[in-house]
Design an enzyme around this catalytic site. Structure first.
Site, short mmCIF file in Angstrom:
data_model
loop_
_atom_site.label_atom_id
_atom_site.label_comp_id
_atom_site.label_asym_id
_atom_site.label_seq_id
_atom_site.Cartn_x
_atom_site.Cartn_y
_atom_site.Cartn_z
N LYS A 172 0.86 -1.19 0.00
CA LYS A 172 0.00 0.00 0.00
C LYS A 172 0.90 1.23 0.00
O LYS A 172 1.62 1.49 0.97
CB LYS A 172 -0.90 0.01 1.23
CG LYS A 172 -1.75 1.25 1.38
CD LYS A 172 -2.81 1.35 0.30
CE LYS A 172 -3.98 0.45 0.63
NZ LYS A 172 -5.08 0.60 -0.35
N HIS A 300 -11.38 -7.86 -2.74
CA HIS A 300 -10.75 -6.68 -2.15
C HIS A 300 -11.05 -6.60 -0.66
O HIS A 300 -12.07 -7.08 -0.17
CB HIS A 300 -11.27 -5.41 -2.84
CG HIS A 300 -10.67 -4.16 -2.30
ND1 HIS A 300 -11.36 -3.31 -1.43
CD2 HIS A 300 -9.45 -3.62 -2.47
CE1 HIS A 300 -10.57 -2.30 -1.13
NE2 HIS A 300 -9.41 -2.46 -1.74
#
Length: 413
Positions: A172, A300
């Protein structure tokens, strides 16, 4: 069955350390609203939702008059009762619908004595594989857990791989300057030859910067480049100029956007989120469209405790065209609200529950403990960075965090 009551409880569950992202941070904990839908036969269905660090209790309670008396098996009717697209222009309830749908599917499975995946057509796999999901992190309350340097990032991935068996690593990003994150990403590739990689800058880069970054990593074993810039036109520009598949969980999150992407492709992989899409059933429908048009699919994660993780596992179990390992924040948590404690990873995957409904039950003691912790700490602004007071990002972002600056940061309030 008919619904007789709807209850909501806000909990906060600590993370190992605060997780940083392009728009702010998870401030050392997840704030989640647990939804309980009770039927007239005494069964209780479970749902869960987030809310950007805030409670959704009052919003859930506001649905009670809509739901009391409703048959939880009429899940298609729920979509129009709660999230009519015209009415949602005034009061968007997509995520609330998802939490209620989870609970109604849980009720159906419990009444029939079958797992949710059987209600959805039956599982095609016994286990769902996951990626490691790596974050830059502030130090935890005890000063440990910081991830800021390439060396710390590699060590975090090494520990997760040793503990859980991950062979796919997602970073991320969107926190530090792109060239610094490029250095970190390539350090991962060098440390884990043969493993797969993903980078997710959370839409923070300009299209031009995203193209430059993509070309700098094309020689690596990439699954995909996730949301390198924001918007379908920007993603389309990046896709036209790189060999790496482009993925999104931000700009293809409903069927109108999915149709637009089919007509004029901007992304190759659609990341299906059981909350963002308004429930498990919507994700299964979307996966069918993706199968028809040969788009990749993955599950997700928008942050989850065990109830929502169960919805992700049932989704992953029934989708035949699941092309990639799922995401989960789950391994950053220090606890959970489900009986038996957290789900366990084995060889980078989690077994699909086979007990009736979602296959999870509440640990009432843990719910009480984490509800009290929420009352003590309250919420937090997910879209702010506790280490940079007053900061917020532009899109594309031009104000990056300084990788030379470390914590600790006081997140007690």
């Amino acid at each position: 069955m008919h619904i007789v009551d709807v209850r909501a409880t806000t909990v906060t569950v600590p993370l190992e350390a605060p997780l940083r992202h392009s728009n702010g941070a998870h401030w050392g904990r997840f704030v989640r609203t647990i939804v309980e839908v009770e039927a007239d036969n005494g069964l209780i269905g479970l749902g869960e939702m987030g809310g950007g660090g805030q409670s959704a209790e009052e919003a859930v309670r506001g649905l009670r008059e809509y739901l009391v008396g409703h048959d939880p098996a009429r899940t298609e009717a729920l979509r129009w009762m709660l999230a009519n697209p015209t009415a949602s222009l005034y009061n968007n309830r997509t995520q609330l619908l998802a939490a209620v749908e989870f609970a109604c599917l849980d009720l159906q499975g419990k009444q029939l004595g079958v797992p949710v995946h059987q209600l959805l057509g039956g599982k095609v796999r016994e286990r769902v594989p996951f990626a490691s999901y790596l974050f830059f992190r502030y130090p935890g309350a005890d000063g440990s857990g910081e991830v800021r340097t390439p060396e710390q990032l590699v060590e975090q991935a090494r520990q997760l791989k040793a503990s859980h068996g991950f062979t796919v690593h997602k970073l991320k990003g969107g926190v530090f300057p792109p060239d610094y994150e490029l250095e970190c990403y390539r350090a991962l590739a060098e440390a884990f030859p043969g493993d797969r990689l993903r980078h997710d800058p959370n839409g923070a880069l300009s299209a031009e910067e995203a193209i430059r970054f993509a070309r700098a990593i094309e020689d690596l074993d990439n699954d995909y480049f996730e949301d390198p810039t924001f918007g379908m036109n920007g993603l389309r520009r990046v896709r036209e100029r790189t060999t790496i598949p482009i993925a999104t969980n931000t700009v293809v999150v409903n069927f109108e956007q999915l149709a637009a992407n089919v007509r004029d492709p901007a992304v190759d992989v659609v990341l299906l989120d059981t909350t963002f899409w308004g429930g498990i059933r919507a994700c299964v429908k979307a996966a069918g469209v993706c199968e028809t048009f040969q788009l990749g699919v993955a599950v997700h994660s928008s942050g989850e405790l065990g109830i929502q993780l169960a919805t992700m596992l049932h989704l992953g179990a029934v989708v035949p065209n699941l092309s990639f390992s799922a995401d989960a924040h789950y391994h950053h948590l220090t606890g959970d609200v489900i009986t038996g404690g957290p789900f366990t990873y084995r060889d980078g995957a989690i077994d699909v529950p086979d007990a009736p409904g979602l296959g999870v039950t509440l640990d009432r003691d843990k719910v009480a403990e984490y509800a009290e912790l929420y009352r003590e700490l309250g919420g937090y602004p997910y879209d702010r960075d506790p280490g940079r007071p007053g900061w917020y990002p532009l899109l594309p972002n031009t104000s990056w965090a300084d990788p030379a600056v470390t914590g600790p940061v006081d997140l007690a309030s």
